[in-house]
Scaffold this active site. Structure first.
Site, PDB file in Angstrom:
ATOM      1  N   ASP A  33       0.884  -1.163   0.000  1.00  0.00           N
ATOM      2  CA  ASP A  33       0.000   0.000   0.000  1.00  0.00           C
ATOM      3  C   ASP A  33       0.920   1.211   0.000  1.00  0.00           C
ATOM      4  O   ASP A  33       1.609   1.473   0.998  1.00  0.00           O
ATOM      5  CB  ASP A  33      -0.877  -0.024   1.259  1.00  0.00           C
ATOM      6  N   SER A  81      -3.567  16.662  -4.832  1.00  0.00           N
ATOM      7  CA  SER A  81      -2.524  15.623  -4.782  1.00  0.00           C
ATOM      8  C   SER A  81      -1.661  15.651  -6.042  1.00  0.00           C
ATOM      9  O   SER A  81      -0.451  15.451  -5.984  1.00  0.00           O
ATOM     10  CB  SER A  81      -3.143  14.229  -4.590  1.00  0.00           C
ATOM     11  N   LYS A  82      -2.280  15.931  -7.188  1.00  0.00           N
ATOM     12  CA  LYS A  82      -1.514  15.926  -8.439  1.00  0.00           C
ATOM     13  C   LYS A  82      -0.694  17.204  -8.591  1.00  0.00           C
ATOM     14  O   LYS A  82       0.417  17.166  -9.128  1.00  0.00           O
ATOM     15  CB  LYS A  82      -2.446  15.708  -9.642  1.00  0.00           C
ATOM     16  N   TYR A 102      -8.078  15.254  -5.274  1.00  0.00           N
ATOM     17  CA  TYR A 102      -7.320  14.681  -6.404  1.00  0.00           C
ATOM     18  C   TYR A 102      -6.445  15.757  -7.032  1.00  0.00           C
ATOM     19  O   TYR A 102      -5.246  15.553  -7.264  1.00  0.00           O
ATOM     20  CB  TYR A 102      -8.300  14.110  -7.432  1.00  0.00           C
TER      21      TYR A 102
HETATM   22  N1  NAP Z   1      -7.673   6.800 -15.998  1.00  0.00           N
HETATM   23  C1  NAP Z   1      -7.615   8.115 -16.154  1.00  0.00           C
HETATM   24  O1  NAP Z   1      -8.515   8.722 -16.766  1.00  0.00           O
HETATM   25  C2  NAP Z   1      -6.444   8.858 -15.594  1.00  0.00           C
HETATM   26  C3  NAP Z   1      -6.241  10.178 -16.030  1.00  0.00           C
HETATM   27  C4  NAP Z   1      -5.164  10.882 -15.522  1.00  0.00           C
HETATM   28  C5  NAP Z   1      -4.318  10.301 -14.614  1.00  0.00           C
HETATM   29  N2  NAP Z   1      -4.532   9.021 -14.200  1.00  0.00           N
HETATM   30  C6  NAP Z   1      -3.611   8.466 -13.217  1.00  0.00           C
HETATM   31  O2  NAP Z   1      -3.141   7.220 -13.653  1.00  0.00           O
HETATM   32  C7  NAP Z   1      -2.772   6.419 -12.528  1.00  0.00           C
HETATM   33  C8  NAP Z   1      -3.326   5.010 -12.690  1.00  0.00           C
HETATM   34  O3  NAP Z   1      -4.732   5.090 -12.668  1.00  0.00           O
HETATM   35  P1  NAP Z   1      -5.691   4.129 -13.526  1.00  0.00           P
HETATM   36  O4  NAP Z   1      -6.604   5.016 -14.260  1.00  0.00           O
HETATM   37  O5  NAP Z   1      -4.927   3.107 -14.249  1.00  0.00           O
HETATM   38  O6  NAP Z   1      -6.544   3.486 -12.313  1.00  0.00           O
HETATM   39  P2  NAP Z   1      -6.955   1.993 -11.924  1.00  0.00           P
HETATM   40  O7  NAP Z   1      -7.358   1.201 -13.116  1.00  0.00           O
HETATM   41  O8  NAP Z   1      -7.936   2.182 -10.814  1.00  0.00           O
HETATM   42  O9  NAP Z   1      -5.595   1.383 -11.346  1.00  0.00           O
HETATM   43  C9  NAP Z   1      -5.060   1.846 -10.160  1.00  0.00           C
HETATM   44  C10 NAP Z   1      -4.013   0.860  -9.680  1.00  0.00           C
HETATM   45  O10 NAP Z   1      -3.414   1.383  -8.478  1.00  0.00           O
HETATM   46  C11 NAP Z   1      -3.512   0.417  -7.434  1.00  0.00           C
HETATM   47  N3  NAP Z   1      -3.625   1.122  -6.172  1.00  0.00           N
HETATM   48  C12 NAP Z   1      -4.618   1.923  -5.733  1.00  0.00           C
HETATM   49  N4  NAP Z   1      -4.347   2.361  -4.494  1.00  0.00           N
HETATM   50  C13 NAP Z   1      -3.139   1.842  -4.160  1.00  0.00           C
HETATM   51  C14 NAP Z   1      -2.333   1.907  -2.999  1.00  0.00           C
HETATM   52  N5  NAP Z   1      -2.716   2.592  -1.913  1.00  0.00           N
HETATM   53  N6  NAP Z   1      -1.157   1.242  -2.993  1.00  0.00           N
HETATM   54  C15 NAP Z   1      -0.760   0.514  -4.066  1.00  0.00           C
HETATM   55  N7  NAP Z   1      -1.485   0.402  -5.189  1.00  0.00           N
HETATM   56  C16 NAP Z   1      -2.668   1.045  -5.219  1.00  0.00           C
HETATM   57  C17 NAP Z   1      -4.725  -0.435  -7.792  1.00  0.00           C
HETATM   58  O11 NAP Z   1      -4.668  -1.744  -7.222  1.00  0.00           O
HETATM   59  P3  NAP Z   1      -5.214  -2.103  -5.736  1.00  0.00           P
HETATM   60  O12 NAP Z   1      -6.522  -1.397  -5.597  1.00  0.00           O
HETATM   61  O13 NAP Z   1      -5.307  -3.588  -5.710  1.00  0.00           O
HETATM   62  O14 NAP Z   1      -4.190  -1.599  -4.780  1.00  0.00           O
HETATM   63  C18 NAP Z   1      -4.586  -0.493  -9.306  1.00  0.00           C
HETATM   64  O15 NAP Z   1      -3.638  -1.493  -9.653  1.00  0.00           O
HETATM   65  C19 NAP Z   1      -3.291   7.161 -11.300  1.00  0.00           C
HETATM   66  O16 NAP Z   1      -2.236   7.842 -10.659  1.00  0.00           O
HETATM   67  C20 NAP Z   1      -4.269   8.161 -11.876  1.00  0.00           C
HETATM   68  O17 NAP Z   1      -4.404   9.325 -11.087  1.00  0.00           O
HETATM   69  C21 NAP Z   1      -5.571   8.284 -14.674  1.00  0.00           C
END
Ligand code: NAP
Length: 275
Positions: A60, A154-155, A151
């Protein structure tokens, strides 16, 4: 060009979405890959190809000790870290006045502190290998978004931290960079925190119409290999960042109207007695 062949790449949050795609593409480009997430079973299940080039860890990233152990386990197996992709992250969807403060704290713990902890423990090895530290930020790291105060905070914090660190390390051969995806298809909106901290359980967007996690991961790894400083993704994302720089007041209105149109927008609460 920085080759990923035989490099050790650490990726946080790799059981789904962008992190998972980053891991698969890093393996395709010849790297050894260490991945973590909170749920180890789910993480392992996401990678049918278990082999010597993948290291799985439960961590985590909101907990400093977990981050330290994750990095130690990588050094224990391969003796080094070359690239750290700080990807693990969560989001929220609730008005600030309705959100429990614990929601804002959780977002900062995972998105900001997770990046700080992993970077802290990986930096000595990455610096001696002249490697790369990456923050997966967001358009919300340039432009505050309504109903996403924690959010956005944090970013912005991630980008400020990495920009300062990048400058400290400017002449060390270590590249520190951040990437800002636009809306990308993933699980992030399903597990977005609602006002009381529970997962909202649905996405307000048509995920099929968004950039795919695979395309996003390819752009990120190309940027790593090309030694970029930062990357802003999607036409909408680029326009938002540009407009916010030049016409911030207009951007306020456009961003408000965009998020008001979302299904079940939290902003609807303020429309009833709009001034
Ligand atoms: N998707 C978008 O539209 C978007 C846009 C801009 C930026 N982002 C950024 O891209 C990154 C990845 O997001 P995603 O969209 O791929 O989301 P996602 O599909 O929800 O994947 C998030 C991943 O992070 C893990 N995670 C969450 N909390 C955690 C913790 N406390 N410790 C370790 N692992 C953790 C989750 O697994 P577990 O829950 O099993 O831990 C999962 O593997 C994030 O930083 C997000 O802010 C996403």
């Amino acid at each position: 060009m920085y080759s990923l062949k035989d490099k050790v790449v650490a990726i946080t949050g790799a059981s789904s979405g962008i992190g998972h795609a980053l891991a698969i593409e890093s393996l395709n480009r010849g790297a050894k890959v260490a991945v973590c997430a909170r749920n180890l079973e789910k993480l392992k299940a996401a990678f049918p190809q278990h082999n010597e080039n993948i290291l799985f860890a439960a961590a985590d990233v909101g907990r400093e000790h977990d981050c330290e152990q994750f990095i130690e386990s990588i050094i224990g197996k391969w003796g080094r870290v070359d690239v750290l992709l700080n990807n693990a992250g969560i989001t929220m969807r609730a008005l600030f006045e309705d959100a429990d403060l614990s929601v804002i704290k959780e977002l900062m713990d995972i998105n900001f502190w997770g990046t700080v902890y992993c970077t802290k423990y990986a930096l000595p090895s990455i610096r001696s290998n002249k490697g790369v530290i990456v923050g997966v930020s967001s358009i919300a790291g340039y432009r505050g978004l309504p109903a996403r105060t924690g959010y956005s905070a944090s970013k912005f914090a991630v980008q400020g931290f990495l920009e300062a660190l990048r400058t400290e390390l400017l002449h060390t051969g270590t590249n520190v960079m951040w990437v800002s995806p636009g809306f990308t298809s993933s699980n992030i909106r399903n597990v977005a925190r609602s006002a009381n901290g529970t997962a909202q359980g649905e996405t307000p967007l048509d995920e099929g119409k968004l950039m795919s996690a695979e395309i996003c991961a390819g752009i990120i790894l190309n940027a790593v290999q090309n030694g970029k400083r930062s990357v802003v993704m999607t036409g909408q994302g680029k326009l938002t960042v540009w407009m916010n720089k030049l016409f911030a007041g207009l951007a306020d209105k456009l961003v408000y109207n965009h998020f008001l149109k979302e299904p079940n927008s939290p902003l609807a609460k303020y429309e009833a007695n709009r001034g």
